[in-house]
Design a protein around this motif. Structure first.
Motif, PDB file in Angstrom:
ATOM      1  N   ALA A  26       0.791  -1.350  -0.030  1.00 18.10           N
ATOM      2  CA  ALA A  26       0.008  -0.057  -0.013  1.00 18.10           C
ATOM      3  C   ALA A  26       0.923   1.354  -0.015  1.00 18.10           C
ATOM      4  O   ALA A  26       0.320   2.256  -0.416  1.00 18.10           O
ATOM      5  N   TYR A  27       2.001   1.388   0.341  1.00 20.83           N
ATOM      6  CA  TYR A  27       2.704   2.515   0.828  1.00 20.83           C
ATOM      7  C   TYR A  27       4.356   2.495   0.195  1.00 20.83           C
ATOM      8  O   TYR A  27       4.855   3.567  -0.080  1.00 20.83           O
ATOM      9  N   ARG A  28       4.576   1.468  -0.585  1.00 21.58           N
ATOM     10  CA  ARG A  28       5.643   1.614  -1.345  1.00 21.58           C
ATOM     11  C   ARG A  28       5.488   2.125  -2.790  1.00 21.58           C
ATOM     12  O   ARG A  28       4.491   1.740  -3.539  1.00 21.58           O
ATOM     13  N   LYS A  29       6.156   3.127  -3.156  1.00 22.65           N
ATOM     14  CA  LYS A  29       6.056   3.844  -4.354  1.00 22.65           C
ATOM     15  C   LYS A  29       6.338   2.846  -5.589  1.00 22.65           C
ATOM     16  O   LYS A  29       7.023   1.749  -5.618  1.00 22.65           O
ATOM     17  N   LYS A  30       5.280   2.675  -6.639  1.00 21.76           N
ATOM     18  CA  LYS A  30       5.317   1.808  -7.930  1.00 21.76           C
ATOM     19  C   LYS A  30       6.575   2.222  -8.603  1.00 21.76           C
ATOM     20  O   LYS A  30       6.736   3.622  -8.946  1.00 21.76           O
ATOM     21  N   GLN A  31       7.234   1.206  -8.921  1.00 24.61           N
ATOM     22  CA  GLN A  31       8.484   1.473  -9.730  1.00 24.61           C
ATOM     23  C   GLN A  31       8.418   0.381 -10.667  1.00 24.61           C
ATOM     24  O   GLN A  31       7.556  -0.575 -10.878  1.00 24.61           O
ATOM     25  N   LYS A  32       9.394   0.340 -11.728  1.00 25.42           N
ATOM     26  CA  LYS A  32       9.532  -0.839 -12.812  1.00 25.42           C
ATOM     27  C   LYS A  32       9.641  -1.909 -12.055  1.00 25.42           C
ATOM     28  O   LYS A  32       9.097  -3.181 -12.553  1.00 25.42           O
ATOM     29  N   ASN A  33      10.374  -2.139 -10.912  1.00 24.33           N
ATOM     30  CA  ASN A  33      10.665  -3.557 -10.255  1.00 24.33           C
ATOM     31  C   ASN A  33       9.913  -3.297  -8.963  1.00 24.33           C
ATOM     32  O   ASN A  33      10.277  -2.352  -8.134  1.00 24.33           O
ATOM     33  N   VAL A  34       8.681  -3.852  -8.536  1.00 21.16           N
ATOM     34  CA  VAL A  34       7.974  -3.521  -7.516  1.00 21.16           C
ATOM     35  C   VAL A  34       8.719  -4.182  -6.397  1.00 21.16           C
ATOM     36  O   VAL A  34       8.148  -4.031  -5.067  1.00 21.16           O
ATOM     37  N   HIS A  35       9.586  -5.167  -6.681  1.00 23.80           N
ATOM     38  CA  HIS A  35      10.216  -5.844  -5.739  1.00 23.80           C
ATOM     39  C   HIS A  35      11.556  -4.913  -4.958  1.00 23.80           C
ATOM     40  O   HIS A  35      12.308  -5.627  -4.195  1.00 23.80           O
ATOM     41  N   ILE A  36      11.706  -3.598  -5.344  1.00 20.77           N
ATOM     42  CA  ILE A  36      12.910  -3.071  -4.968  1.00 20.77           C
ATOM     43  C   ILE A  36      12.597  -2.643  -3.503  1.00 20.77           C
ATOM     44  O   ILE A  36      11.554  -2.227  -2.933  1.00 20.77           O
ATOM     45  N   GLY A  37      13.787  -2.968  -2.840  1.00 27.11           N
ATOM     46  CA  GLY A  37      13.546  -2.561  -1.118  1.00 27.11           C
ATOM     47  C   GLY A  37      13.317  -3.936  -0.538  1.00 27.11           C
ATOM     48  O   GLY A  37      13.149  -4.912  -1.134  1.00 27.11           O
ATOM     49  N   PRO A  38      13.301  -3.845   0.763  1.00 31.87           N
ATOM     50  CA  PRO A  38      13.073  -4.992   1.939  1.00 31.87           C
ATOM     51  C   PRO A  38      11.745  -5.389   1.701  1.00 31.87           C
ATOM     52  O   PRO A  38      11.090  -4.743   1.272  1.00 31.87           O
ATOM     53  N   LYS A  39      11.631  -6.705   2.065  1.00 35.09           N
ATOM     54  CA  LYS A  39      10.129  -7.366   2.215  1.00 35.09           C
ATOM     55  C   LYS A  39       9.490  -6.818   3.230  1.00 35.09           C
ATOM     56  O   LYS A  39       8.165  -6.648   3.171  1.00 35.09           O
ATOM     57  N   HIS A  40      10.050  -6.301   4.105  1.00 35.79           N
ATOM     58  CA  HIS A  40       9.365  -5.585   5.306  1.00 35.79           C
ATOM     59  C   HIS A  40       9.226  -4.109   5.080  1.00 35.79           C
ATOM     60  O   HIS A  40      10.073  -3.518   4.300  1.00 35.79           O
TER      61      HIS A  40
END
Length: 359
Positions: free
Chosen positions: A212-226
């Protein structure tokens, strides 16, 4: 003759078996009543008359001068709390959750005349251990068990009504442990999200926050799982804004324990916990029964550098939002927020108006 003897032995054997069966319920009742039995769950229930005593040479105590010093410290804390409660009108009963006495989270030990409001992430694991010892669980079992200590405690400490709490407070010592609101929040965030147990409630909640709060990027998995700390803070402030339920690990201590409406005899603080705990144990007369128990103090302990690493990621608006929610916790326990605004990476001039934040 042989048949007669065999017959007699059989009769005697049956008699002993039936006698044992008949006496078994009585034996079980005796064992339960004398509280000397190991429960099915595996913990030892200590005799009601006394708990295992700590060896005299292992008892930790404060000197008389230290006791007097801590006593004065407690007087100052009680006075500050009374003044701030009156200043903000928190000592008047009202209809909202800030002005309603909340006995729900108190653990009342009538036998040893000690009462505690369990503030999560403020030495809660340590004192949950001690309250379980006072409830009769063996320390050895508590060190080994995989069960949640809070669940064990609630088997022995049922929830009380306000009337029951008031009655129990007569002749008892009621205490609370305070911690800097922002330290406590970060400790809870790391414990429940960064170090979340896979597939646990907070692990699943963390993934929802990320979506809900992680900005949409080309790779939605960028960043930690938490959720990152800013993502968590944005979610948390939205819960406050919309009046949603606040998790017990993050909720304001003032709302959780309502210290302006329920009297506390001793106010311990995380920063002086070593001395404060010994003072409390001495005042309750339990120094041969319980001792300071340092549990889960590793990953939850926040150094200044660690605090700076996380809080410097926030915007001024987000930090102001957090302060607005925790303001009473800052005021009632004498904590300062200014250092946290200094941590922010923002334009020059932010530090010039820090004084207005606490006004």
């Amino acid at each position: 003759m042989r048949l007669s003897k065999t017959h007699w032995r059989a009769v005697r054997r049956y008699f002993l078996v039936f006698t044992a069966i008949a006496l078994l319920p009585l034996a079980l009742v005796y064992l339960v009543r004398s509280e000397q039995i190991y429960k099915i769950k595996g913990y030892e229930y200590i005799n009601e008359t006394r708990l295992p005593l700590i060896p005299e040479e292992a008892v930790q105590t404060l000197s008389q001068s230290d006791m007097l010093m801590v006593e004065k410290r407690m007087e100052r804390r009680r006075k500050l709390m009374q003044e701030k409660c009156a200043d903000y009108g928190l000592d008047a009963i009202g209809n909202d959750s800030w002005h309603k006495p909340n006995p729900w989270e108190f653990l009342v030990n009538r036998k040893y005349h000690i009462i505690w409001c369990n503030v999560f992430k403020a030495a809660s694991s340590s004192w949950m251990f001690n309250f379980n010892v006072l409830a009769g669980y063996s320390p050895d079992f508590l060190h080994k068990t995989k069960e949640i200590l809070l669940n064990l405690a609630r088997e022995r400490y049922p929830r009380v009504s306000l009337e029951q709490l008031r009655e129990a407070q007569n002749g008892s010592i009621t205490f609370i442990i305070a911690r800097h609101p922002f330290e406590r929040l970060l400790s809870a965030y790391r414990d429940k999200f960064v170090f979340a147990i896979p597939h646990s409630f907070h692990d699943k909640l963390g993934r929802k926050i990320v979506r809900a709060y992680r900005k949409k990027q080309k790779n939605v998995h960028i960043g930690p799982k938490h959720p990152t700390f800013p993502e968590f803070v944005r979610w948390f402030l939205d819960q406050v804004r919309y009046g949603n339920f606040i998790d017990m690990h993050f909720v304001s201590t003032t709302k959780f324990c309502t210290p302006c409406l329920i009297n506390f005899d001793i106010i311990l603080k995380f920063e002086s916990l070593e001395q404060d705990q010994l003072y409390l144990i001495e005042k309750t007369g339990l120094k041969r029964v319980i001792a300071p128990e340092w549990r889960n103090m590793g990953k939850g302990k926040n150094t200044l550098e660690l605090l700076k690493t996380f809080y410097s990621q926030l915007t001024r608006k987000e930090l102001e939002g957090l302060y607005s929610y925790y303001k009473y916790d800052f005021e009632l326990y004498g904590y300062d927020v200014n250092e946290y605004f200094k941590m922010l990476i923002e334009e020059e001039g932010v530090a010039d108006d820090l004084a207005t934040i606490s006004a």
